[in-house]
Design an enzyme around this catalytic site. Sequence first.
Site, PDB file in Angstrom:
ATOM      1  N   HIS A 394       7.689   7.196   2.542  1.00 25.45           N
ATOM      2  CA  HIS A 394       8.392   6.435   3.582  1.00 25.45           C
ATOM      3  C   HIS A 394       8.593   4.984   3.156  1.00 25.45           C
ATOM      4  O   HIS A 394       9.710   4.452   3.226  1.00 25.45           O
ATOM      5  CB  HIS A 394       7.607   6.489   4.895  1.00 25.45           C
ATOM      6  CG  HIS A 394       8.148   5.574   5.951  1.00 25.45           C
ATOM      7  ND1 HIS A 394       9.100   5.975   6.864  1.00 25.45           N
ATOM      8  CD2 HIS A 394       7.894   4.270   6.234  1.00 25.45           C
ATOM      9  CE1 HIS A 394       9.401   4.963   7.654  1.00 25.45           C
ATOM     10  NE2 HIS A 394       8.680   3.917   7.294  1.00 25.45           N
ATOM     11  N   GLU A 395       7.522   4.324   2.729  1.00 24.07           N
ATOM     12  CA  GLU A 395       7.630   2.915   2.342  1.00 24.07           C
ATOM     13  C   GLU A 395       8.545   2.741   1.129  1.00 24.07           C
ATOM     14  O   GLU A 395       9.299   1.767   1.047  1.00 24.07           O
ATOM     15  CB  GLU A 395       6.241   2.329   2.053  1.00 24.07           C
ATOM     16  CG  GLU A 395       5.313   2.274   3.262  1.00 24.07           C
ATOM     17  CD  GLU A 395       5.870   1.464   4.424  1.00 24.07           C
ATOM     18  OE1 GLU A 395       6.651   0.517   4.178  1.00 24.07           O
ATOM     19  OE2 GLU A 395       5.548   1.791   5.583  1.00 24.07           O
ATOM     20  N   HIS A 398      12.122   2.381   2.072  1.00 26.61           N
ATOM     21  CA  HIS A 398      12.552   1.001   2.356  1.00 26.61           C
ATOM     22  C   HIS A 398      12.949   0.295   1.063  1.00 26.61           C
ATOM     23  O   HIS A 398      13.988  -0.381   1.002  1.00 26.61           O
ATOM     24  CB  HIS A 398      11.414   0.215   3.018  1.00 26.61           C
ATOM     25  CG  HIS A 398      11.139   0.592   4.437  1.00 26.61           C
ATOM     26  ND1 HIS A 398      12.048   0.418   5.454  1.00 26.61           N
ATOM     27  CD2 HIS A 398      10.027   1.103   5.023  1.00 26.61           C
ATOM     28  CE1 HIS A 398      11.519   0.823   6.605  1.00 26.61           C
ATOM     29  NE2 HIS A 398      10.293   1.240   6.364  1.00 26.61           N
ATOM     30  N   GLU A 422      14.090   2.515   8.975  1.00 30.24           N
ATOM     31  CA  GLU A 422      12.939   3.394   9.175  1.00 30.24           C
ATOM     32  C   GLU A 422      13.303   4.857   8.933  1.00 30.24           C
ATOM     33  O   GLU A 422      12.494   5.640   8.436  1.00 30.24           O
ATOM     34  CB  GLU A 422      12.383   3.220  10.591  1.00 30.24           C
ATOM     35  CG  GLU A 422      11.866   1.822  10.900  1.00 30.24           C
ATOM     36  CD  GLU A 422      10.786   1.362   9.927  1.00 30.24           C
ATOM     37  OE1 GLU A 422       9.999   2.206   9.449  1.00 30.24           O
ATOM     38  OE2 GLU A 422      10.731   0.149   9.643  1.00 30.24           O
ATOM     39  N   HIS A 524       2.186  -3.769  15.737  1.00 32.49           N
ATOM     40  CA  HIS A 524       3.553  -4.269  15.854  1.00 32.49           C
ATOM     41  C   HIS A 524       3.733  -5.237  17.025  1.00 32.49           C
ATOM     42  O   HIS A 524       4.638  -6.074  17.007  1.00 32.49           O
ATOM     43  CB  HIS A 524       4.522  -3.094  15.972  1.00 32.49           C
ATOM     44  CG  HIS A 524       4.482  -2.184  14.784  1.00 32.49           C
ATOM     45  ND1 HIS A 524       3.443  -1.293  14.575  1.00 32.49           N
ATOM     46  CD2 HIS A 524       5.319  -2.035  13.722  1.00 32.49           C
ATOM     47  CE1 HIS A 524       3.661  -0.631  13.448  1.00 32.49           C
ATOM     48  NE2 HIS A 524       4.777  -1.058  12.915  1.00 32.49           N
TER      49      HIS A 524
END
Length: 664
Positions: A394-395, A398, A422, A524
């Site tokens: 996932h990262e 980005h 995302e 967050h």
Amino acid sequence: MPCGYCTDTTKRVLFMIMKIIVELALVGAIASVFIVAAQGSAQERAAEEAAGRLYMRTLDELTSRAKNRKTIAAWDYQSNITDYNQERQLKVALEVADQEKEAWKETMTYLWHEFEDPDLKRMFQKYSKLGTSALPEDLNQRLISAVNNMQATYAKATICDYKDRAKCDLHVEPEITEIFATSSDAEELKHTWLEWHKAAGAASKADFIEYVNMNNEAAKLNGYDSVAEWWLSEYEEADSEKQFAALWDQIKPLYQQIHAYVRRHLRLRYGDQVVSAKGPIPAHLLGNIWAQSWNNVEKFTRPYPEKPDVDVTAALISQNYTALKIFKTAEEFFISLNLSGMPDLFWERSILEKPQDGREMVCHASAWDFFDGEDFRIKQCTTINSAFFKTTHHEMGHIQYYLQYKDLPVIYRAGANPGFHEAVGDVISLSVDTPKHLRVMGLLEDGPDDLESNINQLYKMGIDKIVFLPFAYLLDLFRYGVFRGTTSEEDYNCHFWQLRETLQGVEPPAPRSEEDFDPAAKYHITADVEYMRYYISYIIQFQFHRSLCQLAGEYMPGDTDRTLSNCDIYNSTEAGNALGKMLQMGSSKSWPDAMEAITGQRKMDASGVLEYFQPLYEWLKNENERTGEYIGWEPTTVQYCTPEQRNNMENSEFRQILMKYSGN
């Protein structure tokens, strides 16, 4: 001509002709003036536009350097939390704010609304919003300090161990996360939940209030009524909130079936005195400190427990995977799609594991763009397990986005909307997490892909992807209310739990009050990260996935051998090229344009989610009907609002918001 012999009639005709000629000459002269003026105006506009184009190039270079300085200072602070690094980050942030403010003043001298080049107008429009730099220096300093204080509180927060009260060095990662993943002791989970929310949440309330006030001032200086409108403007659609609500209406029936099924199994495990048959689920029993993902209850709620579990943690450990090997494996996936590998600087400067030098740092996994076209990093305290295997992909998604749009003007180096960034990493994870891909990687033994195994796999995905949606949605519904003033600081915790009960169907493990501030127990909230992006991403990733799988020849509607849930786009250059084309657009076009480039659709739509999970939905409906489960939830008996708060809520705007989502 001489007209001595002309009759009176002839003279009148000649006079009229002369008059017309004079009038035409006058009209022609006037028209000439306007033509010359128009030509002059057009030339002036063209010159103004050319000057604007040159200015944009200069501003782009200045912005690149400023963002680079600011990001380096933020990285230094988050990767090593010291007073010196905090002071330096504040100093750099204020200096950059001054530079941005001066640049903004010059930007606003251009008549960019009259430019003909739509791309140039879009860049000027984006630069016309100054952001938090619009604040006077003293207020900006207060805003930055408030966010830094909240992040430091979160990063440094520790609690005492339930079994050893003298051991008081438990952080959220990895110790608290591990407790929720492995413990089945309801009292231990309750203790850990309460102590973490006290240490990380309540301690940040004063800073959060300051943050809200300063951020709202910045919003107003940028032309917005509040931060809520500011955040929503990133979606470039006037009816964004209605679209978000419509998406939830599509998802809600599936979520309620999962909720009812899980509640039954928790009741069987912990008893009727802990989990009621019809009420909300106690938040501390769902295997996650925030109850945002329920993966860790899968081991005792699996639909077909006799079928083998798809968890590659043991395989990763037995095959001697390190953090570096996990990252190299993720990189290879992107390369297989004809996308970019990680540059050398990535490997030199990323933090892949928590340093063992005793420093305090923000361990929350994050990807960083340093805005120089060369420096991209990930900061992650990797543990060798299945969850981090997916998180790493996932990262790196980005980072792939950063790499693909790195040559665009700086103002366009962002996702098409906040949810796109995302979604990109997660659409890769949808392939990575399939049994098909895990077998290719040698992390899962060969086995049958029968209906029961498929239901197990879909269920495992559902208690990750589907149950996350109401949590992600309500987190910003809560903040919208705070920013707009419909939720006052005297009602923060009450309103937060009203939303959690109404949308998510969970309740706190013990009574709560306004002495608590449970929202700030989530990273967050403390880090000033808009969260609707995650809600959107968990929906549109399935739109992306469906389209990419069709391009890869991995999915055909109605074909039981090529299902959406078992699609793996690994090694598909067709899918990779389509994805790359969309990523290269950055935010240079509106998100519907970017959506259309990859899916052919111009609207966010949950049909991809429902298509993916349709077999699970049908199975859950039959199973819940068989066991007589109550679908939905009755009001909790745990107090989190005072009678006075509930009374004041009756005719409030917040009550109207709740009514839109209440009703099972």
